[in-house]
Design an enzyme around this catalytic site. Structure first.
Site, mmCIF file in Angstrom:
data_model
loop_
_atom_site.group_PDB
_atom_site.id
_atom_site.type_symbol
_atom_site.label_atom_id
_atom_site.label_comp_id
_atom_site.label_asym_id
_atom_site.label_seq_id
_atom_site.Cartn_x
_atom_site.Cartn_y
_atom_site.Cartn_z
ATOM 1 N N ASP A 106 0.850 -1.198 0.000
ATOM 2 C CA ASP A 106 0.000 0.000 0.000
ATOM 3 C C ASP A 106 0.881 1.242 0.000
ATOM 4 O O ASP A 106 2.035 1.197 0.429
ATOM 5 C CB ASP A 106 -0.847 0.046 1.284
ATOM 6 C CG ASP A 106 -2.022 -0.929 1.275
ATOM 7 O OD1 ASP A 106 -2.362 -1.464 0.208
ATOM 8 O OD2 ASP A 106 -2.601 -1.149 2.359
ATOM 9 N N ARG A 157 -1.251 -0.703 -8.481
ATOM 10 C CA ARG A 157 -2.646 -0.351 -8.153
ATOM 11 C C ARG A 157 -2.707 1.177 -8.172
ATOM 12 O O ARG A 157 -1.941 1.824 -7.456
ATOM 13 C CB ARG A 157 -3.009 -0.859 -6.764
ATOM 14 C CG ARG A 157 -4.382 -0.360 -6.281
ATOM 15 C CD ARG A 157 -4.527 -0.389 -4.779
ATOM 16 N NE ARG A 157 -4.579 -1.733 -4.247
ATOM 17 C CZ ARG A 157 -4.225 -2.032 -2.982
ATOM 18 N NH1 ARG A 157 -3.776 -1.097 -2.161
ATOM 19 N NH2 ARG A 157 -4.302 -3.273 -2.562
HETATM 20 P P1 FDA Z 1 -14.160 9.470 -5.040
HETATM 21 O O1 FDA Z 1 -13.664 9.875 -3.707
HETATM 22 O O2 FDA Z 1 -14.322 10.525 -6.086
HETATM 23 O O3 FDA Z 1 -15.514 8.690 -4.839
HETATM 24 C C1 FDA Z 1 -16.308 8.236 -5.923
HETATM 25 C C2 FDA Z 1 -17.590 7.626 -5.348
HETATM 26 O O4 FDA Z 1 -17.256 6.457 -4.596
HETATM 27 C C3 FDA Z 1 -18.335 8.497 -4.351
HETATM 28 O O5 FDA Z 1 -19.214 9.367 -5.000
HETATM 29 C C4 FDA Z 1 -19.057 7.455 -3.521
HETATM 30 O O6 FDA Z 1 -20.183 6.947 -4.220
HETATM 31 C C5 FDA Z 1 -18.049 6.339 -3.437
HETATM 32 N N1 FDA Z 1 -17.167 6.471 -2.244
HETATM 33 C C6 FDA Z 1 -15.852 6.811 -2.247
HETATM 34 N N2 FDA Z 1 -15.364 6.791 -0.982
HETATM 35 C C7 FDA Z 1 -16.380 6.418 -0.185
HETATM 36 C C8 FDA Z 1 -16.484 6.205 1.220
HETATM 37 N N3 FDA Z 1 -15.455 6.375 2.044
HETATM 38 N N4 FDA Z 1 -17.695 5.838 1.709
HETATM 39 C C9 FDA Z 1 -18.764 5.655 0.889
HETATM 40 N N5 FDA Z 1 -18.709 5.837 -0.452
HETATM 41 C C10 FDA Z 1 -17.539 6.214 -0.985
HETATM 42 N N6 FDA Z 1 -5.315 5.227 -0.821
HETATM 43 C C11 FDA Z 1 -4.010 5.444 -0.521
HETATM 44 O O7 FDA Z 1 -3.610 6.587 -0.289
HETATM 45 N N7 FDA Z 1 -3.140 4.375 -0.474
HETATM 46 C C12 FDA Z 1 -3.522 3.111 -0.755
HETATM 47 O O8 FDA Z 1 -2.693 2.189 -0.711
HETATM 48 C C13 FDA Z 1 -4.890 2.879 -1.091
HETATM 49 N N8 FDA Z 1 -5.344 1.625 -1.373
HETATM 50 C C14 FDA Z 1 -6.630 1.464 -1.862
HETATM 51 C C15 FDA Z 1 -7.058 0.208 -2.292
HETATM 52 C C16 FDA Z 1 -8.300 0.075 -2.861
HETATM 53 C C17 FDA Z 1 -8.738 -1.275 -3.368
HETATM 54 C C18 FDA Z 1 -9.163 1.213 -3.011
HETATM 55 C C19 FDA Z 1 -10.503 1.110 -3.681
HETATM 56 C C20 FDA Z 1 -8.753 2.431 -2.540
HETATM 57 C C21 FDA Z 1 -7.511 2.583 -1.946
HETATM 58 N N9 FDA Z 1 -7.097 3.809 -1.446
HETATM 59 C C22 FDA Z 1 -5.769 3.985 -1.112
HETATM 60 C C23 FDA Z 1 -8.095 4.891 -1.201
HETATM 61 C C24 FDA Z 1 -8.192 5.857 -2.375
HETATM 62 O O9 FDA Z 1 -7.024 6.621 -2.482
HETATM 63 C C25 FDA Z 1 -9.403 6.810 -2.228
HETATM 64 O O10 FDA Z 1 -9.236 7.570 -1.076
HETATM 65 C C26 FDA Z 1 -10.750 6.114 -2.152
HETATM 66 O O11 FDA Z 1 -10.804 5.034 -3.021
HETATM 67 C C27 FDA Z 1 -11.890 7.088 -2.560
HETATM 68 O O12 FDA Z 1 -11.692 7.575 -3.839
HETATM 69 P P2 FDA Z 1 -12.499 7.094 -5.147
HETATM 70 O O13 FDA Z 1 -11.488 6.740 -6.177
HETATM 71 O O14 FDA Z 1 -13.432 6.014 -4.826
HETATM 72 O O15 FDA Z 1 -13.198 8.394 -5.708
#
Ligand code: FDA
Length: 295
Positions: A106, A157
């Site tokens: 990560d 990732r």
């Molecule tokens: P965005 O924040 O724009 O959200 C898009 C949509 O997703 C929202 O409108 C909502 O519907 C849904 N959503 C997103 N977050 C939500 C929440 N907390 N609760 C409910 N709904 C939510 N980060 C990092 O810094 N280091 C890492 O190693 C990782 N590893 C990692 C693994 C995996 C498998 C995932 C999916 C994510 C990570 N992350 C991470 C976290 C990542 O950086 C990010 O903070 C979250 O995925 C939220 O961003 P989105 O890309 O989903 O987009």
């Protein structure tokens, strides 16, 4: 916070996480198992954590679940001494290699970005092909980092980034983070084609080279369209999401034939993980408040 923990965390124990993973596997979804914890403060604790992660790999093996593991380097000693962290990561990678499994490192806050990339590249040079990394699209430096990692054929990732970073290192505006996400997605998908586009392994443990970790439908659609445009097979990329978020979308992508992997955290140290989930989505605060008043 306890209630929120049950939404985003599989449980306190490894068997809770294995139970969750079995349900995901039945739906054709793989997992990456994460023992919660970060910024370990003593060498003993860092070694103990490494042994717990080795135990996770053994448990994945004997239960036969379709899962690999995710590890944070500060969990196994990076903040204490890089040599201790390298020693612990080597033990974990050796066990994963013996068992035919894969370890995703990560990405944490920007203070440790360079060290994390250096350690993962060092492990690859030592011959561990079963390690991958995470890159965050909010960091200005990520184009250069992705280019280096793609050249080395290292599995990445891609996520947006979950830590609070200053504008000196990260895009402050969400729009710029999203634009960067699409640009980096294209670089990763092109890079996979350049390395003969390996598919996810048949046991679901070894991921394809690009893993797109987001719940953002626009980012997902961009990736699907770009992959179609360059004729990258569906099984040569993977969508990843967090346990407890957008289950409908996870199921939909799996039904469309894309590999999907859910990040499944378990353990008692859920506080910082849940605080990041709260910060991402203010509506989650309402989830806590409404549950508080219901009880
Ligand atoms: P965005 O924040 O724009 O959200 C898009 C949509 O997703 C929202 O409108 C909502 O519907 C849904 N959503 C997103 N977050 C939500 C929440 N907390 N609760 C409910 N709904 C939510 N980060 C990092 O810094 N280091 C890492 O190693 C990782 N590893 C990692 C693994 C995996 C498998 C995932 C999916 C994510 C990570 N992350 C991470 C976290 C990542 O950086 C990010 O903070 C979250 O995925 C939220 O961003 P989105 O890309 O989903 O987009």
């Amino acid at each position: 916070m306890r209630r929120l923990a049950t939404r985003f965390v599989a449980g306190d124990k490894l068997e809770d996480a294995i139970r969750v993973i079995k349900t995901l596997n039945q739906k054709g979804i793989c997992a990456s198992l994460d023992l919660l914890g970060e910024n370990t403060t003593t060498p003993d604790e860092a070694r103990k954590t490494a042994h717990e992660i080795i135990n996770i790999l053994e448990t994945i093996n004997h239960t036969g679940v379709r899962a690999n593991v995710s590890v944070k380097l500060t969990q196994i000693g990076l903040a204490l001494a890089p040599t201790l962290c390298v020693e612990n990561l080597s033990l974990i990678l050796e066990k994963a290699r013996q068992l035919g499994n894969f370890v995703r490192v990560d990405m944490e806050d920007s203070n440790v970005t360079q060290a994390t990339i250096d350690i993962v590249c060092q492990m690859r040079e030592k011959g561990y092909q079963n390690v991958g990394i995470v890159i965050q699209s909010y960091l200005y430096r990520s184009d250069k980092d992705i280019s280096r990692l793609v050249d080395g054929g290292i599995s990445v990732r891609l996520c947006k980034g979950a830590y609070k970073e200053p504008s000196s290192v990260a895009y402050p505006k969400k729009h710029d983070v999203d634009v960067a996400y699409d640009r980096l997605t294209a670089a990763l998908l092109d890079g996979a084609l350049g390395h003969n586009a390996p598919s996810v392994s048949s046991d679901g443990r070894i991921p394809p080279l690009p893993a797109l970790a987001t719940h953002d439908v626009r980012r997902i659609n961009y990736a699907k369209n770009y992959a179609g445009k360059i004729n990258l097979p569906k099984t040569s990329l993977e969508f990843q999401m967090l346990y407890g978020i957008r289950r409908d979308l996870q199921d939909q992508l799996a039904a469309e034939g894309f590999p999907v992997r859910v990040y499944v955290p378990y353990g008692t140290q859920w506080y910082p993980y849940n605080m990041r989930r709260l910060a991402e989505r203010p509506a989650n605060v309402w989830f806590i408040v409404s549950n508080f008043f219901r009880n």
